[in-house]
Design a protein around this motif. Structure first.
Motif, PDB file in Angstrom:
ATOM      1  N   ASP A   1      16.704 -11.384  15.705  1.00 24.24           N
ATOM      2  CA  ASP A   1      18.067 -11.941  15.664  1.00 24.24           C
ATOM      3  C   ASP A   1      18.298 -13.036  14.623  1.00 24.24           C
ATOM      4  O   ASP A   1      19.418 -13.482  14.437  1.00 24.24           O
ATOM      5  CB  ASP A   1      18.450 -12.490  17.052  1.00 24.24           C
ATOM      6  CG  ASP A   1      18.598 -11.351  18.061  1.00 24.24           C
ATOM      7  OD1 ASP A   1      18.518 -10.187  17.612  1.00 24.24           O
ATOM      8  OD2 ASP A   1      18.786 -11.616  19.260  1.00 24.24           O
ATOM      9  N   SER A   2      17.225 -13.547  13.979  1.00 21.86           N
ATOM     10  CA  SER A   2      17.446 -14.620  13.000  1.00 21.86           C
ATOM     11  C   SER A   2      17.895 -14.046  11.660  1.00 21.86           C
ATOM     12  O   SER A   2      17.415 -12.992  11.254  1.00 21.86           O
ATOM     13  CB  SER A   2      16.158 -15.416  12.802  1.00 21.86           C
ATOM     14  OG  SER A   2      15.984 -16.247  13.923  1.00 21.86           O
ATOM     15  N   SER A   3      18.799 -14.763  11.029  1.00 22.61           N
ATOM     16  CA  SER A   3      19.277 -14.316   9.712  1.00 22.61           C
ATOM     17  C   SER A   3      19.813 -15.523   8.955  1.00 22.61           C
ATOM     18  O   SER A   3      19.927 -16.617   9.524  1.00 22.61           O
ATOM     19  CB  SER A   3      20.414 -13.300   9.879  1.00 22.61           C
ATOM     20  OG  SER A   3      21.501 -13.942  10.535  1.00 22.61           O
ATOM     21  N   ASP A   4      20.138 -15.289   7.718  1.00 25.79           N
ATOM     22  CA  ASP A   4      20.698 -16.346   6.870  1.00 25.79           C
ATOM     23  C   ASP A   4      21.934 -16.956   7.551  1.00 25.79           C
ATOM     24  O   ASP A   4      22.054 -18.162   7.717  1.00 25.79           O
ATOM     25  CB  ASP A   4      21.061 -15.706   5.517  1.00 25.79           C
ATOM     26  CG  ASP A   4      21.916 -16.619   4.652  1.00 25.79           C
ATOM     27  OD1 ASP A   4      21.575 -17.807   4.567  1.00 25.79           O
ATOM     28  OD2 ASP A   4      22.897 -16.146   4.069  1.00 25.79           O
ATOM     29  N   ILE A   5      22.825 -16.081   8.004  1.00 27.41           N
ATOM     30  CA  ILE A   5      24.086 -16.564   8.590  1.00 27.41           C
ATOM     31  C   ILE A   5      23.841 -17.300   9.898  1.00 27.41           C
ATOM     32  O   ILE A   5      24.498 -18.288  10.219  1.00 27.41           O
ATOM     33  CB  ILE A   5      25.102 -15.380   8.734  1.00 27.41           C
ATOM     34  CG1 ILE A   5      26.538 -15.907   8.829  1.00 27.41           C
ATOM     35  CG2 ILE A   5      24.801 -14.482   9.893  1.00 27.41           C
ATOM     36  CD1 ILE A   5      27.127 -16.197   7.472  1.00 27.41           C
ATOM     37  N   ALA A   6      22.840 -16.856  10.668  1.00 28.32           N
ATOM     38  CA  ALA A   6      22.551 -17.508  11.954  1.00 28.32           C
ATOM     39  C   ALA A   6      22.099 -18.944  11.723  1.00 28.32           C
ATOM     40  O   ALA A   6      22.523 -19.870  12.423  1.00 28.32           O
ATOM     41  CB  ALA A   6      21.470 -16.729  12.697  1.00 28.32           C
ATOM     42  N   PHE A   7      21.240 -19.146  10.703  1.00 26.82           N
ATOM     43  CA  PHE A   7      20.768 -20.511  10.446  1.00 26.82           C
ATOM     44  C   PHE A   7      21.849 -21.384   9.801  1.00 26.82           C
ATOM     45  O   PHE A   7      21.896 -22.586  10.028  1.00 26.82           O
ATOM     46  CB  PHE A   7      19.474 -20.495   9.618  1.00 26.82           C
ATOM     47  CG  PHE A   7      18.263 -20.406  10.506  1.00 26.82           C
ATOM     48  CD1 PHE A   7      17.791 -21.540  11.169  1.00 26.82           C
ATOM     49  CD2 PHE A   7      17.612 -19.203  10.729  1.00 26.82           C
ATOM     50  CE1 PHE A   7      16.703 -21.467  12.021  1.00 26.82           C
ATOM     51  CE2 PHE A   7      16.522 -19.122  11.579  1.00 26.82           C
ATOM     52  CZ  PHE A   7      16.059 -20.265  12.234  1.00 26.82           C
ATOM     53  N   GLN A   8      22.731 -20.743   9.019  1.00 27.80           N
ATOM     54  CA  GLN A   8      23.853 -21.535   8.496  1.00 27.80           C
ATOM     55  C   GLN A   8      24.709 -22.061   9.642  1.00 27.80           C
ATOM     56  O   GLN A   8      25.052 -23.239   9.694  1.00 27.80           O
ATOM     57  CB  GLN A   8      24.728 -20.676   7.572  1.00 27.80           C
ATOM     58  CG  GLN A   8      24.239 -20.657   6.141  1.00 27.80           C
ATOM     59  CD  GLN A   8      25.283 -20.042   5.200  1.00 27.80           C
ATOM     60  OE1 GLN A   8      26.426 -20.426   5.205  1.00 27.80           O
ATOM     61  NE2 GLN A   8      24.856 -19.075   4.402  1.00 27.80           N
ATOM     62  N   SER A   9      25.005 -21.157  10.592  1.00 25.32           N
ATOM     63  CA  SER A   9      25.833 -21.562  11.741  1.00 25.32           C
ATOM     64  C   SER A   9      25.118 -22.606  12.580  1.00 25.32           C
ATOM     65  O   SER A   9      25.735 -23.555  13.072  1.00 25.32           O
ATOM     66  CB  SER A   9      26.163 -20.355  12.625  1.00 25.32           C
ATOM     67  OG  SER A   9      26.709 -19.338  11.833  1.00 25.32           O
ATOM     68  N   ALA A  10      23.788 -22.453  12.750  1.00 20.82           N
ATOM     69  CA  ALA A  10      23.025 -23.420  13.547  1.00 20.82           C
ATOM     70  C   ALA A  10      23.087 -24.799  12.875  1.00 20.82           C
ATOM     71  O   ALA A  10      23.255 -25.828  13.536  1.00 20.82           O
ATOM     72  CB  ALA A  10      21.573 -22.965  13.665  1.00 20.82           C
ATOM     73  N   ALA A  11      22.973 -24.825  11.531  1.00 22.50           N
ATOM     74  CA  ALA A  11      23.009 -26.103  10.812  1.00 22.50           C
ATOM     75  C   ALA A  11      24.382 -26.757  10.939  1.00 22.50           C
ATOM     76  O   ALA A  11      24.486 -27.973  11.120  1.00 22.50           O
ATOM     77  CB  ALA A  11      22.663 -25.881   9.342  1.00 22.50           C
ATOM     78  N   ILE A  12      25.443 -25.924  10.867  1.00 23.06           N
ATOM     79  CA  ILE A  12      26.796 -26.487  11.005  1.00 23.06           C
ATOM     80  C   ILE A  12      26.951 -27.111  12.391  1.00 23.06           C
ATOM     81  O   ILE A  12      27.425 -28.240  12.545  1.00 23.06           O
ATOM     82  CB  ILE A  12      27.877 -25.396  10.754  1.00 23.06           C
ATOM     83  CG1 ILE A  12      27.841 -24.982   9.280  1.00 23.06           C
ATOM     84  CG2 ILE A  12      29.263 -25.882  11.146  1.00 23.06           C
ATOM     85  CD1 ILE A  12      28.738 -23.816   8.900  1.00 23.06           C
ATOM     86  N   GLY A  13      26.483 -26.384  13.412  1.00 26.25           N
ATOM     87  CA  GLY A  13      26.559 -26.907  14.794  1.00 26.25           C
ATOM     88  C   GLY A  13      25.759 -28.192  14.937  1.00 26.25           C
ATOM     89  O   GLY A  13      26.215 -29.171  15.543  1.00 26.25           O
ATOM     90  N   ALA A  14      24.540 -28.197  14.365  1.00 27.35           N
ATOM     91  CA  ALA A  14      23.661 -29.369  14.465  1.00 27.35           C
ATOM     92  C   ALA A  14      24.317 -30.581  13.789  1.00 27.35           C
ATOM     93  O   ALA A  14      24.295 -31.699  14.310  1.00 27.35           O
ATOM     94  CB  ALA A  14      22.329 -29.066  13.791  1.00 27.35           C
ATOM     95  N   PHE A  15      24.916 -30.329  12.632  1.00 30.07           N
ATOM     96  CA  PHE A  15      25.555 -31.401  11.862  1.00 30.07           C
ATOM     97  C   PHE A  15      26.670 -32.038  12.693  1.00 30.07           C
ATOM     98  O   PHE A  15      26.764 -33.258  12.822  1.00 30.07           O
ATOM     99  CB  PHE A  15      26.138 -30.811  10.572  1.00 30.07           C
ATOM    100  CG  PHE A  15      26.678 -31.824   9.608  1.00 30.07           C
ATOM    101  CD1 PHE A  15      25.903 -32.278   8.562  1.00 30.07           C
ATOM    102  CD2 PHE A  15      27.972 -32.330   9.732  1.00 30.07           C
ATOM    103  CE1 PHE A  15      26.388 -33.219   7.651  1.00 30.07           C
ATOM    104  CE2 PHE A  15      28.468 -33.260   8.836  1.00 30.07           C
ATOM    105  CZ  PHE A  15      27.672 -33.704   7.793  1.00 30.07           C
ATOM    106  N   ARG A  16      27.514 -31.165  13.279  1.00 27.14           N
ATOM    107  CA  ARG A  16      28.667 -31.693  14.040  1.00 27.14           C
ATOM    108  C   ARG A  16      28.207 -32.454  15.274  1.00 27.14           C
ATOM    109  O   ARG A  16      28.793 -33.468  15.648  1.00 27.14           O
ATOM    110  CB  ARG A  16      29.606 -30.547  14.418  1.00 27.14           C
ATOM    111  CG  ARG A  16      30.250 -29.977  13.162  1.00 27.14           C
ATOM    112  CD  ARG A  16      31.473 -29.151  13.431  1.00 27.14           C
ATOM    113  NE  ARG A  16      32.058 -28.744  12.137  1.00 27.14           N
ATOM    114  CZ  ARG A  16      32.442 -27.515  11.864  1.00 27.14           C
ATOM    115  NH1 ARG A  16      32.303 -26.562  12.766  1.00 27.14           N
ATOM    116  NH2 ARG A  16      32.960 -27.231  10.689  1.00 27.14           N
ATOM    117  N   GLU A  17      27.125 -31.950  15.899  1.00 30.20           N
ATOM    118  CA  GLU A  17      26.604 -32.604  17.111  1.00 30.20           C
ATOM    119  C   GLU A  17      26.146 -34.029  16.764  1.00 30.20           C
ATOM    120  O   GLU A  17      26.438 -34.992  17.473  1.00 30.20           O
ATOM    121  CB  GLU A  17      25.415 -31.778  17.650  1.00 30.20           C
ATOM    122  CG  GLU A  17      24.672 -32.419  18.800  1.00 30.20           C
ATOM    123  CD  GLU A  17      23.332 -31.704  19.078  1.00 30.20           C
ATOM    124  OE1 GLU A  17      22.357 -32.395  19.393  1.00 30.20           O
ATOM    125  OE2 GLU A  17      23.274 -30.464  18.970  1.00 30.20           O
TER     126      GLU A  17
END
Length: 696
Positions: free
Chosen positions: A572-588
């Motif tokens: 399930d991991s992909s380029d887009i998944a980690f981009q989204s995870a980083a965006i979520g982490a940043f906002r948190e």
């Protein structure tokens, strides 16, 4: 070839607003027989100065675009560029300096070194441009060229020395004493065209001796031969003094100071001689290009016409016959029919029409020699592109382009204006790298950005006149920024399960304030908890999230994001998944990192009569300004302050009414700093309300 390159000079005239640059270039054109009648800048005779060929420039009496022309003086060929003095048009100055070999720094004999002379001087130093200082307006009340020379030394740190002294000052200005030939020079005839050399008036003899000694003393350190003659009490030949001054000026170690009055036609011919004597020809300036085939290795260019061509397109103009590109030839020559390549766009083109410009008139030519400044017609390119021939792949190093600090929403009034507006904006952004435009994704409005109110005002006025385009403008918008003031951890998992493979990525680490730049990404992953191919995706995600802060929706700066842990999934991991995870982490983390708002602070300099100093202080204090210094010079005073840009809108009108129109101000971007709590709350409240309205 026709032109002897050692007899060529590429020079610019740069200075503070209103120190008489354009009047001076008008005189230079007149004495070198380019024009046959003198006109004034303010255009009282209905004509206006030759170099200010835009209607707007004539009305306001300011220079907006740098104009280029070529003049012949004695046996010299001089390419002259008149640059604007206003900070808002700083890019015009930058791009002109990029292609000049020497400059005349014009100073006002009354105002001396003003805040903007300091800015111009900084630009000249950045591009290593040798200069002559010309003290203008010696006919005005309060003129004092000696004081100006001392200011050049104290304020700009230049090793300046007088090579002339005035005969009389203010309304008694008659001419100058040339300290090199030790003769008095007068400018007779109606327009000062008849030059008369005479003996130095008796009452000035002692002064002339004293200043000549000072001059020789100052330059003797650059030549042993001169020092020996001077110390041995022998007579020192004029040619020797000139060659030593030239050597020191080219090394940027000495600045010859000349003087006169452009308005009263005094001293200009000697200044033109000075350009020939003390400023470099194209062969004396080292120019470098970057070899794109060899990892941007620096290559020195030669001014031989037999080498392959290298030229720089430094300025674009849309004329009635299509796009005109001003080009400085650095190496080789440029002939009609030559095939060149634009190294940025990787496009080949043929040189069609080649012209030489004189303000806005042109003459066709068949070739341009090395070191020359000419213009090309109808080629597709952007400002700052390099053109090469003979299979070279070089790029000239680019200009420094400052970031815009102010934006405005513009809306066309009708369909016809909408089409015209698109045309105008397309042209202006191509011509001026500091003027930008984009469509705001949320409000769907067209936004224009620039260096200051005057900058945008001039462009809106040009749309109205040149494109018959009527627009409504919104409130000016300040380019705020957001940042964080504390360190905050994040540990965020992004999961999305749909039919088939989902998305999974976990990113952990922290963000912290970072002062050395806008953004830094640090990868501290140990043991491959995030596979290396997904690390750049995290960086991408953080960058994306930093484009818009949650407080008022402006970009986030001065942050460092560090990742030290995470988790991935084999399927399930992909380029887009980690981009989204980083965006979520940043906002948190951003919410926990005590975010705050930053605003642009401008360096403001107000100049006016001392009697209004109290009013000027009050007007700055009311605008949350911090006064950094104030200097008084007889009846004139100057106040330097740091003021938030958001408080400076409409300041020119206020200042005029407070000082009976006698004071003027200039401002340029200084730094970003924290917004006070009360104002920050208002900004956040306005932003949330706007959000709600848009969601409805």
């Amino acid at each position: 070839m026709g032109i002897d390159i050692t007899r060529m000079r590429n020079i610019g005239i740069s200075a503070h607003i209103d120190s008489g640059k354009t009047t001076l270039s008008e005189r230079i054109l007149f004495y070198s027989n380019k024009i046959h009648a003198l006109h004034e800048v303010r255009g009282r005779d209905g004509v206006g100065a030759t170099m200010d060929h835009m209607e707007l420039e004539r009305e306001r009496g300011i220079t907006i675009q740098s104009a280029a022309t070529q003049v012949e003086w004695k046996d010299y060929t001089i390419n002259l560029i008149d640059t604007p003095g206003h900070v808002d048009f700083t890019i015009e100055v930058e791009r002109s300096l990029r292609v000049l070999d020497g400059a005349i720094l014009v100073l006002c004999a009354v105002g001396g070194v003003q805040s903007q002379s300091i800015t111009v001087d900084r630009q000249l130093k950045r591009y290593h441009v040798p200069r002559i200082a010309f003290v203008n307006k010696c006919d005005r009340t309060g003129a004092n060229p000696f004081k100006v020379k001392n200011q050049l030394r104290e304020k700009l740190g230049l090793n300046a020395g007088m090579i002339q002294i005035p005969i009389g000052l203010e309304d008694k200005l008659e001419g100058v004493v040339d300290l090199i030939t030790m003769k008095a020079v007068y400018f007779d005839g109606e327009a000062g065209t008849e030059i008369r050399h005479a003996e130095i008036p008796a009452h000035l003899k002692a002064d002339a001796e004293k200043y000549r000694e000072e001059l020789i003393d100052a330059v003797s350190m650059f030549s042993d031969e001169l020092a020996e003659k001077f110390l041995g009490g022998e007579t020192v030949e004029e040619d020797l003094i000139r060659s030593v001054i030239r050597k020191a000026a080219l090394e940027e170690k000495f600045v010859p100071v000349m003087m006169g009055s452009a308005y009263k036609n005094k001293g200009i011919q000697l200044l033109l001689d000075g350009v020939g004597y003390y400023l470099p020809n194209p062969t004396e300036v080292k120019n470098f290009a970057l070899d794109l085939d060899k990892n941007e290795e620096q290559k020195e260019l030669s001014t031989s016409e037999n080498n392959p061509t290298v030229a720089l397109g430094f300025k674009l103009e849309d004329g009635q016959y299509g796009q005109l590109t001003y080009v400085r030839i650095y190496q080789g020559s440029l002939k009609k029919g030559d095939e060149l390549i634009n190294t940025r766009a990787r496009k080949k083109f043929k040189v069609g029409r080649l012209v030489r410009m004189h303000s806005d008139n042109m003459e066709d030519i068949s070739e341009g020699s090395p070191g020359d400044i000419v213009a090309l017609f109808g080629i597709e390119c952007a400002s700052g592109d390099t053109f090469c021939g003979g299979g070279l792949n070089y790029a000239m190093s680019s200009m420094y382009v400052p970031e815009p600090v102010i934006s405005l929403a513009v809306n066309p009034k009708d369909k016809k204006s909408a089409d015209q507006m698109a045309k105008a904006l397309n042209r202006f952004t191509k011509e001026d790298p500091t003027f930008r435009t984009f469509v705001d994704g949320e409000s769907n409005e067209t936004i224009i950005q620039g260096m200051g109110e005057l900058h945008l005002e001039v462009y809106l006025e040009r749309m109205r006149r040149e494109y018959k385009c009527e627009v409504d403008t919104g409130m000016p918008q300040v380019a705020y920024r957001e940042t964080i003031t504390a360190r905050a951890e994040f540990n965020y998992t992004h999961k999305k399960q749909t039919g088939g493979s989902g998305q999974f990525g976990r990113v952990a680490g922290y963000m912290e304030p970072w002062t050395e730049g806008d953004y830094e990404f640090v990868d501290n992953i140990k043991g491959g908890s995030i596979p290396t191919e997904y690390v750049p995706s995290c960086d991408k995600g953080f960058k994306e999230a930093a484009k818009k802060g949650s407080l008022i929706g402006f970009p986030i700066v001065n942050i460092r994001c560090v990742i030290n842990d995470g988790q991935s999934h084999p399927v399930d991991s992909s380029d887009i998944a980690f981009q989204s995870a980083a965006i979520g982490a940043f906002r948190e983390a951003y919410g926990k990192a005590k975010p705050c708002i930053l605003e642009p602070i401008m360096k403001v300099s107000v100049e006016g009569p001392t009697e209004f100093q109290g009013n000027i202080f009050a007007s700055i204090n009311q605008r949350r300004g911090i006064i950094s210094s104030s200097t008084e010079d007889g009846t004139f005073s100057r106040v330097e302050a740091e003021v938030p840009l958001s408080e400076m809108f409409g300041y020119s009108t206020v200042l005029r009414s407070l000082t009976q129109g006698k004071a003027e101000f200039t401002m340029e971007f200084e730094k970003y700093s924290k917004v006070p709590a009360g104002i920050s709350e208002t900004l956040i409240k306005d932003f949330t309300e706007k959000r709600k309205r848009e969601q409805k």
